[in-house]
Design an enzyme around this catalytic site. Structure first.
Site, PDB file in Angstrom:
ATOM      1  N   LYS A 286       1.061  -1.400  -0.192  1.00  0.00           N
ATOM      2  CA  LYS A 286      -0.072  -0.638   0.110  1.00  0.00           C
ATOM      3  C   LYS A 286       0.486   1.383  -0.107  1.00  0.00           C
ATOM      4  O   LYS A 286       0.570   2.451  -0.640  1.00  0.00           O
ATOM      5  CB  LYS A 286      -1.219  -0.190   1.188  1.00  0.00           C
ATOM      6  CG  LYS A 286      -2.136   1.617   1.094  1.00  0.00           C
ATOM      7  CD  LYS A 286      -2.840   0.298   2.427  1.00  0.00           C
ATOM      8  CE  LYS A 286      -2.871   0.414   4.033  1.00  0.00           C
ATOM      9  NZ  LYS A 286      -2.880   1.843   4.675  1.00  0.00           N
TER      10      LYS A 286
ATOM     11  N   ARG B  43     -10.855   3.118   9.863  1.00  0.00           N
ATOM     12  CA  ARG B  43     -10.151   2.679  10.157  1.00  0.00           C
ATOM     13  C   ARG B  43     -11.335   1.835  11.515  1.00  0.00           C
ATOM     14  O   ARG B  43     -11.843   0.826  12.070  1.00  0.00           O
ATOM     15  CB  ARG B  43      -8.950   2.101  11.804  1.00  0.00           C
ATOM     16  CG  ARG B  43      -8.242   2.523  10.686  1.00  0.00           C
ATOM     17  CD  ARG B  43      -6.857   1.387  11.166  1.00  0.00           C
ATOM     18  NE  ARG B  43      -6.077   1.029  11.791  1.00  0.00           N
ATOM     19  CZ  ARG B  43      -4.473   1.701  11.213  1.00  0.00           C
ATOM     20  NH1 ARG B  43      -4.640   2.387  10.210  1.00  0.00           N
ATOM     21  NH2 ARG B  43      -3.354   1.369  12.100  1.00  0.00           N
TER      22      ARG B  43
ATOM     23  N   ARG C 154      11.624 -10.330   4.199  1.00  0.00           N
ATOM     24  CA  ARG C 154      11.841  -8.216   4.727  1.00  0.00           C
ATOM     25  C   ARG C 154      12.892  -8.499   5.796  1.00  0.00           C
ATOM     26  O   ARG C 154      13.905  -7.894   6.163  1.00  0.00           O
ATOM     27  CB  ARG C 154      11.033  -7.826   4.658  1.00  0.00           C
ATOM     28  CG  ARG C 154       9.926  -7.210   4.056  1.00  0.00           C
ATOM     29  CD  ARG C 154       9.331  -5.613   4.693  1.00  0.00           C
ATOM     30  NE  ARG C 154       8.148  -5.187   4.147  1.00  0.00           N
ATOM     31  CZ  ARG C 154       7.028  -4.940   4.345  1.00  0.00           C
ATOM     32  NH1 ARG C 154       7.674  -4.772   6.144  1.00  0.00           N
ATOM     33  NH2 ARG C 154       6.195  -4.458   3.779  1.00  0.00           N
TER      34      ARG C 154
ATOM     35  N   ARG D 183      12.547  -8.243   9.056  1.00  0.00           N
ATOM     36  CA  ARG D 183      12.863  -7.144  10.263  1.00  0.00           C
ATOM     37  C   ARG D 183      12.981  -8.380  11.486  1.00  0.00           C
ATOM     38  O   ARG D 183      11.445  -9.787  11.453  1.00  0.00           O
ATOM     39  CB  ARG D 183      11.713  -5.908  10.328  1.00  0.00           C
ATOM     40  CG  ARG D 183      11.844  -5.452   9.924  1.00  0.00           C
ATOM     41  CD  ARG D 183      11.327  -3.600   9.219  1.00  0.00           C
ATOM     42  NE  ARG D 183       9.856  -4.312  10.144  1.00  0.00           N
ATOM     43  CZ  ARG D 183       8.397  -3.958   9.575  1.00  0.00           C
ATOM     44  NH1 ARG D 183       7.873  -3.057   8.632  1.00  0.00           N
ATOM     45  NH2 ARG D 183       7.490  -3.655  11.044  1.00  0.00           N
TER      46      ARG D 183
ATOM     47  N   ARG E 280      -0.989 -10.329  13.108  1.00  0.00           N
ATOM     48  CA  ARG E 280      -1.556  -8.707  12.793  1.00  0.00           C
ATOM     49  C   ARG E 280      -2.327  -8.902  10.852  1.00  0.00           C
ATOM     50  O   ARG E 280      -3.209  -7.953  11.479  1.00  0.00           O
ATOM     51  CB  ARG E 280      -0.042  -7.944  11.876  1.00  0.00           C
ATOM     52  CG  ARG E 280       0.222  -7.166  13.194  1.00  0.00           C
ATOM     53  CD  ARG E 280       1.583  -6.278  12.376  1.00  0.00           C
ATOM     54  NE  ARG E 280       2.853  -6.975  12.014  1.00  0.00           N
ATOM     55  CZ  ARG E 280       3.602  -6.672  11.331  1.00  0.00           C
ATOM     56  NH1 ARG E 280       3.805  -5.742  10.084  1.00  0.00           N
ATOM     57  NH2 ARG E 280       4.661  -7.684  11.506  1.00  0.00           N
TER      58      ARG E 280
HETATM   59  P1  AMP Z   1      -0.702   3.197  10.890  1.00  0.00           P
HETATM   60  O1  AMP Z   1       1.090   3.726  10.809  1.00  0.00           O
HETATM   61  O2  AMP Z   1      -1.716   2.940  10.092  1.00  0.00           O
HETATM   62  O3  AMP Z   1       0.130   1.633  11.186  1.00  0.00           O
HETATM   63  O4  AMP Z   1      -0.539   3.886  12.372  1.00  0.00           O
HETATM   64  C1  AMP Z   1      -0.292   3.699  13.698  1.00  0.00           C
HETATM   65  C2  AMP Z   1      -0.442   3.525  15.391  1.00  0.00           C
HETATM   66  O5  AMP Z   1      -1.360   5.116  14.757  1.00  0.00           O
HETATM   67  C3  AMP Z   1      -1.615   2.838  15.214  1.00  0.00           C
HETATM   68  O6  AMP Z   1      -1.433   2.105  15.775  1.00  0.00           O
HETATM   69  C4  AMP Z   1      -2.506   3.424  15.369  1.00  0.00           C
HETATM   70  O7  AMP Z   1      -2.861   3.236  17.272  1.00  0.00           O
HETATM   71  C5  AMP Z   1      -3.052   4.898  15.164  1.00  0.00           C
HETATM   72  N1  AMP Z   1      -4.028   5.124  14.277  1.00  0.00           N
HETATM   73  C6  AMP Z   1      -3.784   5.291  13.102  1.00  0.00           C
HETATM   74  N2  AMP Z   1      -4.892   5.195  12.109  1.00  0.00           N
HETATM   75  C7  AMP Z   1      -5.779   5.356  13.272  1.00  0.00           C
HETATM   76  C8  AMP Z   1      -7.151   5.349  13.017  1.00  0.00           C
HETATM   77  N3  AMP Z   1      -7.853   5.543  11.503  1.00  0.00           N
HETATM   78  N4  AMP Z   1      -7.947   4.896  14.101  1.00  0.00           N
HETATM   79  C9  AMP Z   1      -7.245   4.454  15.240  1.00  0.00           C
HETATM   80  N5  AMP Z   1      -6.081   4.867  15.263  1.00  0.00           N
HETATM   81  C10 AMP Z   1      -5.594   5.150  14.430  1.00  0.00           C
END
Ligand code: AMP
Length: 184
Positions: A13, A88, A127, A129, A140
Site C-alpha cells: 500500500k 479504521r 523482509r 525484520r 497482525r
Molecule cells: P499506522 O501507521 O496506520 O499503522 O498507524 C499507527 C498507529 O496510529 C496505529 O497503531 C494506531 O494507534 C494509530 N492510528 C492510525 N490511524 C488510526 C485510525 N484511523 N484510528 C485509530 N487509530 C489510528
C-alpha cells in the site's frame, strides 16, 4: 478525487499510495503519519494519542476525527485527497461520510488492495525484520481482517468498494488501480 485506500500490512500500500498521489496530484492523508507528527510536536492531541499508539491500540475515534477534520480544512485538500489508514472503524467512516457530504465533496471510491494471506506471509518473512516472525504476522493479519470487515461491508453497500488484486509486479498493480479509477 477523494479516495480511501485500504490494505493489510505487507500488501504494498505504501508503494502504491506514493504512485497514486503523484498521479492524481492530491495530498496523502495518512492518519498514522499525522498522529506520529502530533506526538513529536507534543500537541495536546499528540500527547493523548501517544499512550494508545505506544501500546498498539487504536486511538479513540474522537481524537482521530479531530486530526482529520483539521487537515481537511487546509486549502490543498480542496482538490481531493487519499485517505490512508483511515477510516479504521465504522464510526470514523460514517462521520467522514457525513462531513464530506455536508460539504458536497463526497468520496469517489474506496480501493481495497487484496493479497492472499499466504503471499503476504511470504513477503513479510523475506523482509526479515525482527518483529516479522510468523506468529506476529498472522496475529497482525487477523487483527486487520477483524477491523476491516465491517468497513468493507459498509463501503460495499454504498457501492464505493473497488477491490484490486495486489499480487504481481508494482507497475501491473498500479495499472489495475488506474483502470478501476477510470471506470468509476
Ligand atoms: P499506522 O501507521 O496506520 O499503522 O498507524 C499507527 C498507529 O496510529 C496505529 O497503531 C494506531 O494507534 C494509530 N492510528 C492510525 N490511524 C488510526 C485510525 N484511523 N484510528 C485509530 N487509530 C489510528
Amino acid at each position: 478525487m477523494r479516495l480511501v485506500f485500504i490494505g493489510p500490512p505487507g500488501a504494498g500500500k505504501g508503494t502504491q499510495s506514493a504512485k497514486l498521489i503523484e498521479h492524481l496530484g492530491v495530498p496523502h492523508l495518512s492518519t498514522g503519519d499525522m498522529l506520529r507528527e502530533a506526538k513529536v510536536n507534543g500537541s495536546s492531541v499528540g500527547q493523548e494519542a501517544a499512550a494508545y499508539m505506544d501500546s498498539g491500540r487504536l486511538v479513540p475515534d474522537e481524537l482521530v476525527l479531530q486530526v482529520v477534520v483539521g487537515r481537511l480544512q487546509q486549502p490543498d485538500c480542496q482538490r481531493g485527497c487519499l485517505f490512508d489508514g483511515f477510516p479504521r472503524t465504522l464510526l470514523q467512516a460514517e462521520t467522514l461520510d457525513k462531513y464530506l457530504e455536508a460539504r458536497d465533496m463526497p468520496l469517489h471510491a474506496v480501493l481495497e488492495l487484496r493479497v492472499p494471506e499466504s503471499e503476504l506471509i511470504k513477503r513479510l518473512l523475506s523482509r526479515g525484520r525482527s518483529d516479522d516472525d510468523l506468529e506476529t504476522i498472522q496475529q497482525r493479519f487477523r487483527e486487520y481482517t477483524t477491523q476491516i470487515e465491517s468497513l468493507l461491508d459498509y463501503y460495499n453497500r454504498r457501492g464505493l468498494l473497488r477491490t484490486i488484486d495486489g499480487s504481481g509486479a508494482t507497475e501491473d498493480i498500479f495499472s489495475r488501480i488506474k483502470s478501476q479509477l477510470a471506470s468509476n
